[in-house]
Design an enzyme around this catalytic site. Structure first.
Site, PDB file in Angstrom:
ATOM      1  N   ASP A  52       0.981  -1.149   0.119  1.00  0.00           N
ATOM      2  CA  ASP A  52       0.117  -0.091   0.026  1.00  0.00           C
ATOM      3  C   ASP A  52       0.936   1.160  -0.015  1.00  0.00           C
ATOM      4  O   ASP A  52       0.466   2.493  -0.130  1.00  0.00           O
ATOM      5  CB  ASP A  52      -0.966  -0.008   1.258  1.00  0.00           C
ATOM      6  N   SER A  53       2.089   1.151   0.326  1.00  0.00           N
ATOM      7  CA  SER A  53       3.390   2.109  -0.070  1.00  0.00           C
ATOM      8  C   SER A  53       3.037   2.702  -1.483  1.00  0.00           C
ATOM      9  O   SER A  53       3.554   3.811  -1.986  1.00  0.00           O
ATOM     10  CB  SER A  53       4.713   1.703   0.406  1.00  0.00           C
ATOM     11  N   ASP A  91      -0.970  -6.443  -0.338  1.00  0.00           N
ATOM     12  CA  ASP A  91      -1.012  -5.564   1.084  1.00  0.00           C
ATOM     13  C   ASP A  91      -2.430  -5.218   1.163  1.00  0.00           C
ATOM     14  O   ASP A  91      -2.785  -4.149   0.407  1.00  0.00           O
ATOM     15  CB  ASP A  91      -0.017  -4.491   0.915  1.00  0.00           C
ATOM     16  N   LYS A 120      -0.999  -9.605   3.155  1.00  0.00           N
ATOM     17  CA  LYS A 120      -0.444  -8.842   4.339  1.00  0.00           C
ATOM     18  C   LYS A 120      -1.162  -8.071   5.100  1.00  0.00           C
ATOM     19  O   LYS A 120      -1.894  -7.351   4.451  1.00  0.00           O
ATOM     20  CB  LYS A 120       0.893  -8.284   4.020  1.00  0.00           C
ATOM     21  N   GLU A 122      -1.705  -5.310   8.754  1.00  0.00           N
ATOM     22  CA  GLU A 122      -1.044  -4.646   9.968  1.00  0.00           C
ATOM     23  C   GLU A 122      -1.870  -4.854  11.313  1.00  0.00           C
ATOM     24  O   GLU A 122      -3.071  -4.879  11.226  1.00  0.00           O
ATOM     25  CB  GLU A 122      -1.007  -3.184   9.473  1.00  0.00           C
ATOM     26  N   GLU A 189       8.612  -3.876  11.197  1.00  0.00           N
ATOM     27  CA  GLU A 189       9.249  -2.491  10.635  1.00  0.00           C
ATOM     28  C   GLU A 189       9.366  -1.669  11.802  1.00  0.00           C
ATOM     29  O   GLU A 189       8.840  -1.402  12.704  1.00  0.00           O
ATOM     30  CB  GLU A 189       8.105  -1.945   9.786  1.00  0.00           C
TER      31      GLU A 189
HETATM   32  O1  KIV Z   1       3.606  -1.229   1.622  1.00  0.00           O
HETATM   33  C1  KIV Z   1       4.855  -1.422   1.923  1.00  0.00           C
HETATM   34  O2  KIV Z   1       5.760  -1.100   1.027  1.00  0.00           O
HETATM   35  C2  KIV Z   1       5.069  -2.032   3.087  1.00  0.00           C
HETATM   36  C3  KIV Z   1       6.669  -2.038   3.657  1.00  0.00           C
HETATM   37  C4  KIV Z   1       6.857  -2.411   5.141  1.00  0.00           C
HETATM   38  C5  KIV Z   1       7.446  -2.979   2.899  1.00  0.00           C
HETATM   39  O3  KIV Z   1       4.274  -2.451   4.111  1.00  0.00           O
END
Ligand code: KIV
Length: 292
Positions: A52-53, A91, A120, A122, A189
């Site tokens: 999501d970056s 993500d 992934k 959080e 992280e």
């Molecule tokens: O979205 C992202 O780039 C991440 C980083 C921690 C790799 O979650």
């Protein structure tokens, strides 16, 4: 330098486990489009994360909070079309797994249907029911602890986490809980290296670090950071392997100069008109200029 993609087998979660058991460090990068996916895969990375970056790296947002499932799907599709050998992970963005378990399964399932092999998300203790439900739905999950960018406001900005004793214990406990809930890996992280070491030694599943020191089972960096494409100040854990921005700007400056001084395109870079077509043009022009 590795360009052995053609002969590389598809990376799977059991394969990742086997590599870690052999003592091999895992390599993960981000990709948001077909170019960054092909670059990462050509380099032989093990995991490609459609992060999501994308929000701050590619879309001009200040943080990841504005990123939606629709945006993520758009970028995941572009990456998935390149059929990378690396394990492809999506993500889950802010609010895509917070509203209900049903919603989380639908969104994570969408990633899987589009070609991801894992997702992934959080957070620690609060996310356990969601993690369990996803794992029950056969969706492999990587947890993400420490500096969790989707908690930007709650953390008061991007700040290293786990420096206070209570917080460090919380991160270790959360990591163990995520493992128990079925996560196949935990990303750490922005935490002190010694805490990441403790977590890595305490878990059976691999840890992936970013700004978490050298003791994790693997490392991830944002591809644009590795390539030196990111402008402005980057966190201290970023290592730029090439000044991509400088190199590419230089190439565009040379292109601009060549266009302006007539050096581009050359004859070799132009298409030739067959004689018959040249004659037809000539004929048409003469007929136009002939008085009736
Ligand atoms: O979205 C992202 O780039 C991440 C980083 C921690 C790799 O979650």
């Amino acid at each position: 330098m590795s360009h052995e993609n053609e002969t590389r087998p598809q990376v799977t979660i059991p394969q990742l486990r086997a590599w870690v058991a052999e003592g091999r460090k895992l390599v993960m990068t981000t990709a948001y489009d077909s170019v960054t996916s092909q670059l990462s895969d050509a380099a032989g990375v093990d995991i490609i994360l459609v992060g999501d970056s994308v929000g701050n790296v590619c879309l001009g947002f200040e943080n990841t909070l504005p990123v939606t499932m629709a945006m993520m799907n758009h970028h995941l599709d572009a990456v998935a079309r390149t059929k990378p050998r690396a394990l492809l992970m999506g993500d889950l963005p802010f609010l895509s797994y917070h509203l209900s378990i049903e919603d989380a399964i639908r969104n994570a399932g969408d990633f899987i249907r589009r070609g991801a092999a894992a997702v992934k998300l959080e957070g620690g203790a609060k996310r356990l029911p969601v993690v369990r439900a996803l794992v029950d739905a056969e969706i492999p999950v990587m947890g993400h602890l420490g500096l969790t960018p989707q908690s930007f406001h709650a953390m008061g900005g991007f700040k290293v986490q786990g420096r206070a004793g209570e917080q460090a214990v919380q991160i270790l406990e959360d990591a163990l809980r995520l493992q128990d809930a079925g996560c196949f890996s935990v990303l750490l992280e922005g935490v002190p290296a010694e805490l990441a070491r403790k977590v890595t030694e305490s878990l059976e599943v691999p840890t992936i670090g970013i700004g978490a020191g050298p003791h994790c089972s693997g490392q991830v960096l944002v591809t644009h950071d590795v390539l030196g494409l990111t402008q402005g100040k980057t966190p201290k854990f970023v290592r730029r392997y090439v000044d991509g921005f400088g190199l590419m700007t230089e190439a565009l400056i040379r292109f601009s100069e060549d266009v302006r001084n007539g050096a581009f395109p050359s004859t070799a870079e132009s298409y030739t008109l067959p004689e018959a077509a040249a004659q037809a043009l000539q004929h048409w022009q003469s007929s136009k200029s002939d008085p009736e």
